[in-house]
Design a protein around this motif. Structure first.
Motif, PDB file in Angstrom:
ATOM      1  N   LEU A 114      56.642 -47.291  72.959  1.00 10.44           N
ATOM      2  CA  LEU A 114      56.586 -48.517  73.740  1.00 10.44           C
ATOM      3  C   LEU A 114      57.655 -48.413  74.820  1.00 10.44           C
ATOM      4  CD1 LEU A 114      56.390 -51.416  71.147  1.00 10.44           C
ATOM      5  CD2 LEU A 114      54.636 -50.695  72.730  1.00 10.44           C
ATOM      6  N   PRO A 115      57.375 -48.958  76.000  1.00  5.92           N
ATOM      7  CA  PRO A 115      58.379 -48.871  77.066  1.00  5.92           C
ATOM      8  C   PRO A 115      59.651 -49.648  76.748  1.00  5.92           C
ATOM      9  CG  PRO A 115      56.286 -49.712  77.906  1.00  5.92           C
ATOM     10  CD  PRO A 115      56.129 -49.571  76.447  1.00  5.92           C
ATOM     11  N   ILE A 116      59.598 -50.475  75.722  1.00  7.84           N
ATOM     12  CA  ILE A 116      60.818 -51.244  75.438  1.00  7.84           C
ATOM     13  C   ILE A 116      61.754 -50.488  74.502  1.00  7.84           C
ATOM     14  CG2 ILE A 116      59.718 -53.459  75.821  1.00  7.84           C
ATOM     15  CD1 ILE A 116      59.814 -53.739  72.704  1.00  7.84           C
ATOM     16  N   HIS A 117      61.362 -49.281  74.075  1.00  9.05           N
ATOM     17  CA  HIS A 117      62.298 -48.498  73.273  1.00  9.05           C
ATOM     18  C   HIS A 117      63.426 -47.981  74.156  1.00  9.05           C
ATOM     19  CE1 HIS A 117      60.372 -48.600  69.477  1.00  9.05           C
ATOM     20  NE2 HIS A 117      59.247 -48.059  69.903  1.00  9.05           N
TER      21      HIS A 117
END
Lengths: 169, 377
Positions: A114-117
């Protein structure tokens, strides 16, 4: 957002945050050749970690230019014996697999990148993976078999690589 | 300046920003905030790029399409737009700070550190210098007489070779370009003795060197020491080449040892030693053979003793059985005789003739008797 400048700015900020974070005393990060896309990571595994406690493992995080849309790669440079780490040190963990392709077939999209990692969340996942290997996707088949069938031998092998890791650094 | 050229993500904010106002993807304060049907807020560019890769919400993986994204409430946009930021040209010297939404206006109208086109020649120039005369004309440096653009003059003056510099030893003021050369002749520069390579520890000002050298024992011995040093290096070199040569030759010698034919003496010696070895082998073998023989004999004796004992036992048993049979026979013979006597003497006239007859006779009876006996037992 995926322009190189944006990923550079984001990585610079995250590097600074990680270097300043006192809660991450067991992880130290730095750049390789001053390249913001290549991080050198030193994991100092705490003693309460099963099998790997006390080890000093060096790894390299290679970020793609379109980070954070795509995940970085992580490769251990210290030899490490683990069911989910390939013999060449590459880490096989579902959150580092890009979301769209499913070359492994068995994992659901639910577990992937996920790009929020952040680098921090990746390293924390890897550390937790050390003490609880995922039997379903062995990257090192021999280590996985030994972990399943010969826990004593597995432990011995891991302790040896922990000792070697202390000598190497 | 176009608004597109402002990189909002790399702006420097005056205070630390509440993480709730940051985009979870780029982790900087939201730019052009939008929110999704699952109520997560992102920068509009960030979420659009992310949806190109995977059509799920980056936070909770809810399936998401581009249509499910709409501009965030004005309040959120205002909160991030009013954050105070430094001018993007702060590194060039601009100290201006303002609310983020004013940065664009600042850059396009006020900022002194924005590059613009020079009115006269079209080259780029900072806005603060743009109103004055063209700075791209050449001008002569008053010190080194080089022709430098006016705009670069400030930088040039810092390194102009024509400017005077002070020698750090004698405080003499000379042109910078000659400063380096002066260093080699400056009377007050600290130098070491010319014989320092031979071990002289002296160091002092150049003007005192001649005074020192008059008394320096190293300088006095210089020819001798130098000759020695030269010889030493020569010898070392020779030594090194010789060592290399030895290293090359040793494996060859070892090889030739095994392949070259041996002289007669050596051959004889080899044969003799071989013979000696064989003799020793023979001795060892015969010794083991003797041992084996003894062992074999012992085994044989043990075995035969056992069989002999067994034989004796069997013989004794046979004897016993024979005795029993004999006894039984005698009993039987006596018994029949007794019966014959009791049963009627007329049928057997030859009964009294002798013991051999009844024995013969009993043989015919014995068969039936044997049956009887078997039943009895």
């Amino acid at each position: 957002m995926s322009s190189p400048a944006a990923s550079t700015a984001l990585l610079r900020r995250q590097l600074k945050e990680m270097q300043g974070d006192k809660d991450l005393s067991n992880i130290s990060v730095g750049l390789i050749d001053d390249n913001i896309y290549e991080w050198e990571v030193m994991l100092m595994i705490s003693d309460d970690c099963k099998f790997y406690g006390g080890g000093f493992f060096r790894a390299r995080l290679s970020f793609p230019k379109d980070y954070p849309l795509m995940p970085p790669k992580m490769q251990f440079e210290t030899p490490i014996w683990h069911p989910n780490i390939y013999p060449d040190g590459n880490v096989c963990i579902s959150i580092l697999h890009p979301p769209e392709e499913d070359k492994y077939g068995y994992e659901s999209v639910q577990e992937r990148w996920l790009p929020i990692h952040t680098p921090e969340s990746i390293l924390i996942s890897v550390i937790s993976m050390l003490s609880s290997p995922n039997d379903e996707s062995p990257a090192n088949v021999n280590a996985a078999r030994q972990w399943r069938e010969d826990p004593t031998g597995f432990k011995k092998q891991v302790r040896k690589c922990v000792r070697d890791s202390l000598e190497m650094c | 300046m176009d608004s597109e050229q402002i990189d909002y993500q790399s702006l420097n904010y005056l205070s630390t920003v509440d993480h709730n106002l940051c985009c979870p993807i780029c982790r900087s304060p939201l730019v052009d905030p939008v929110y999704t049907t699952c109520l997560h807020t992102f920068c509009s560019t960030c979420i659009n790029k992310a949806l190109e890769r995977s059509q799920t919400c980056p936070v909770d993986r809810t399936p998401l399409q581009a249509e499910d994204v709409s501009p965030a409430p004005i309040m959120i946009a205002n909160l991030v737009n009013e954050l105070a930021v430094l001018c993007p040209n702060s590194e060039l010297g601009c100290t201006f700070t303002c609310a983020r939404y004013l940065v664009e206006a600042h850059l396009s109208h006020d900022c002194e550190f924005v590059y613009m086109k020079c009115r006269e020649c079209g080259d780029k120039v900072l806005r603060r210098d743009a109103g004055r005369e063209c700075l791209h004309q050449l001008e002569e440096c008053t010190h080194c007489f080089q022709h430098i653009k006016k705009i670069d003059m400030e930088a040039h003056e810092k390194e102009c070779p024509g400017l005077l510099g002070e020698c750090m030893h004698c405080r003499l003021e000379i042109e910078r370009s000659e400063l380096k050369e002066h260093e080699f002749t400056c009377e007050e520069a600290t130098i070491s003795c010319s014989s320092s390579s031979l071990g002289c520890p002296w160091s002092g000002q150049r003007k005192e060197l001649s005074h020192h050298q008059a008394a320096c024992p190293f300088t006095f011995l210089r020819p001798v020491l130098q000759a020695h040093a030269e010889r030493l290096t020569k010898l070392e070199l020779e030594n090194r080449t010789l060592r290399k040569r030895i290293e090359q030759l040793t494996p060859r010698i070892n090889q030739s040892n095994t392949t070259e034919p041996l002289s007669f003496d050596e051959q004889a010696y080899q044969f003799l030693t071989e013979q000696e070895h064989m003799r020793q082998d023979m001795e060892r073998l015969s010794a083991t053979l003797g041992e084996l023989e003894i062992k074999q004999g012992m085994l044989l004796m043990n075995e035969s003793l056992r069989t002999k004992e067994e034989l004796a036992g069997i013989r004794a048993a046979i004897n016993g059985i024979r005795m029993q049979i004999h006894w039984l026979l005698t009993v039987r013979v006596h018994g029949t005789e007794h019966r014959h006597v009791v049963g009627g003497g007329a049928g057997t006239p030859s009964n009294s003739a002798g013991p051999s007859h009844p024995a013969e006779h009993s043989a015919s009876r014995r068969l039936s008797d044997n049956f009887g006996q078997g039943v009895k037992l």
